[in-house]
Structures are given as structure tokens and as C-alpha cells.
Design a protein around this motif. Structure first.
Motif, PDB file in Angstrom:
ATOM      1  N   LEU A 100       1.196  -0.725   0.250  1.00 42.36           N
ATOM      2  CA  LEU A 100      -0.295   0.103   0.086  1.00 42.36           C
ATOM      3  C   LEU A 100       0.842   1.453   0.075  1.00 42.36           C
ATOM      4  O   LEU A 100       1.882   1.103   0.867  1.00 42.36           O
ATOM      5  N   LEU A 101       0.519   2.430  -0.926  1.00 44.02           N
ATOM      6  CA  LEU A 101       1.960   3.803  -0.688  1.00 44.02           C
ATOM      7  C   LEU A 101      -0.020   4.665  -0.712  1.00 44.02           C
ATOM      8  O   LEU A 101      -0.034   5.113  -1.852  1.00 44.02           O
ATOM      9  N   ILE A 102       0.837   5.798  -0.119  1.00 45.56           N
ATOM     10  CA  ILE A 102      -0.507   7.087   0.226  1.00 45.56           C
ATOM     11  C   ILE A 102       0.658   7.672   0.145  1.00 45.56           C
ATOM     12  O   ILE A 102       1.429   7.938  -0.012  1.00 45.56           O
ATOM     13  N   LEU A 103       0.246   8.223  -1.275  1.00 45.25           N
ATOM     14  CA  LEU A 103       0.471   9.477  -1.653  1.00 45.25           C
ATOM     15  C   LEU A 103      -0.240  10.697  -1.499  1.00 45.25           C
ATOM     16  O   LEU A 103      -1.109  10.976  -2.041  1.00 45.25           O
ATOM     17  N   ALA A 104       0.364  11.467  -0.406  1.00 46.42           N
ATOM     18  CA  ALA A 104      -0.521  13.381  -0.525  1.00 46.42           C
ATOM     19  C   ALA A 104       0.227  14.525  -1.318  1.00 46.42           C
ATOM     20  O   ALA A 104       1.187  13.950  -0.305  1.00 46.42           O
TER      21      ALA A 104
END
Length: 245
Positions: free
Chosen positions: A165-169
Motif C-alpha cells: 500500500l502506497l499513500i501519496l499526499a
């Protein structure tokens, strides 16, 4: 032009009842209520026991998906009340309002392939492959954006921070400004990309916050613009389903 969308759906269930009774004007009333809704972070809202709640307190409840804000639409002076809703009410609310929160960008529609070209010069494409990706488009002057960070961290912890899982803000704000905001509202489990105007314009996006979930095959499984009671639960549901594949 940046647009911050915060949807509380005041008096939602009275309008929902009209919709279920076959009154076509109900959806229009809901849409009009959304259009009139403006964000006031100094506004006080009350829980069902009469306790006063500040913005960060009731926003946390709303982000859980288990509460809504209600008031008598016929009385402009009526207090706004945070009320707990049932599983059935949540399902009906989701079905009725999801289409009102669709991202307008033609490049970020559900069930289409996510184009990674806007990430050129920002993020190595090989690090985006075979990942479930959550893109969070935000800016520092958007309270609903930053108030969601703790909920996203809670979600990542609950899922045991999976490596796929990759969370990019993603924000157009400068790194210095972003760093100052993150000291106040940290995002521990996400990677922040600042000075990212080219990514945002590359996706033809101008509404904040916006959330996009793509599965490991790069197919967009959830896309929503604005903050409401269905936003964070919808993000989580899409991520869980995508991780399971």
C-alpha cells in the motif's frame, strides 16, 4: 481555481425519506443544500446529549462514517446536531450521494486505467507498479484535508501498514509551508509530494480534498472529491478490497 468541498448533508434523512417516497425533487434539494454549505471551522455543533463540539471533534466523528449532522431545514436558527446512524442508513446515504461527489477530472474516473505520466520527475514509476495506491490531493489551507490525516494513519495502522500500500499526499504548496503544516497535522504513513502543481494540473484536478484509490493493476477503484461521511469509509473499503486481490 481551488475548491474546498466539505459535505455534511444537513437534514439528510428528511430529504432521504422524500427520495424513497419517489419525490424527484429530493435529490435536487440535497444538491442545493450541498451548494449552500460553507465551511466554518469556528462553528459549534452539538452531540445528542447537548455537549458542544468544536470542528476537529465533530469532523473526527463524521470521518468515521458512523455519524451525520442534522438540523431542521425549515428553521435557519436551529442547532446542528451530530447524530449516530445505523448500518442501513449508511448504506442508503452512500448510494444516494456518491454520484454527487464524483471527481470531475476525465483522467480520474473509476474503472479506468490510472495514467502515471503526471508523476514523471516526481516519483519513480517502478515504485508505483504492483502497488495499491491512494492519492490524496490536498493543500495547507484546506482544514478537511489535514483533519483526514489522522484517520488515514489510523487506517494504515489497522491494516498493519501493508508493504504493497502506497499513500501519496500530493500538494502544490511549497515544501517549507508543507513541513510547517505537517508539524501541526502529521501524516505518518504517507509520502508527501510538495511543489506538485504539475501532477495536479496533469490530472486536471482543482477540487480539494480529492481521494483516488488504484489497485495493483493500476485500475481506479474509488475516486471522490470532497469530504463527507462516506469519504474515509469509502477509501478504506476500496483499499481493503484491492489488497485482497
Amino acid at each position: 481555481m481551488k475548491t474546498t468541498l466539505t459535505l455534511f448533508f444537513l437534514g439528510f434523512f428528511s430529504l432521504l425519506a422524500q427520495a424513497q417516497q419517489g419525490k424527484p425533487a429530493a435529490a435536487t434539494l440535497i444538491k442545493n443544500e450541498i451548494g449552500r454549505s460553507t465551511l466554518d471551522t469556528n462553528e459549534i455543533v452539538f452531540d445528542e446529549s447537548g455537549k458542544a463540539l468544536r470542528y476537529y471533534q465533530y469532523q473526527k466523528l463524521l470521518n468515521s462514517g458512523n455519524y451525520t449532522i442534522s438540523r431542521n431545514l425549515n428553521d435557519p436558527g436551529a442547532q446542528k446536531i451530530v447524530k449516530k446512524i445505523s448500518a442501513d442508513e449508511k448504506e442508503r446515504m452512500y448510494g444516494l450521494i456518491k454520484n454527487l461527489m464524483v471527481i470531475k477530472s476525465p483522467l480520474l474516473q473509476e474503472n479506468m486505467k490510472l495514467d502515471l505520466k503526471p508523476f514523471e520527475n516526481f516519483f519513480p514509476e517502478e515504485q508505483l507498479r504492483d502497488k495499491v495506491i491512494l492519492m490524496v490531493f490536498w493543500n495547507v489551507d484546506c482544514p478537511p484535508c489535514t483533519e483526514s490525516f489522522s484517520d488515514l494513519d489510523d487506517m494504515a495502522k489497522e491494516l498493519d501498514s501493508p508493504k504493497d500500500l502506497l499513500i501519496l499526499a500530493i500538494t502544490s504548496n511549497a515544501k517549507k509551508v508543507v513541513s510547517a503544516k505537517l508539524k501541526e497535522k502529521p501524516l505518518i504513513y504517507g509520502q508527501v509530494i510538495s511543489d506538485a502543481r504539475k501532477i495536479i494540473t496533469g490530472y486536471e484536478l482543482n477540487s480539494f480534498p480529492s481521494y483516488v484509490v488504484a489497485d495493483k493493476n493500476g485500475i481506479i477503484r474509488f475516486a471522490i472529491s470532497g469530504m463527507s461521511q462516506i469519504t474515509i469509509p469509502g477509501v478504506k473499503k476500496a483499499i481493503v478490497a484491492s489488497l485482497a486481490k
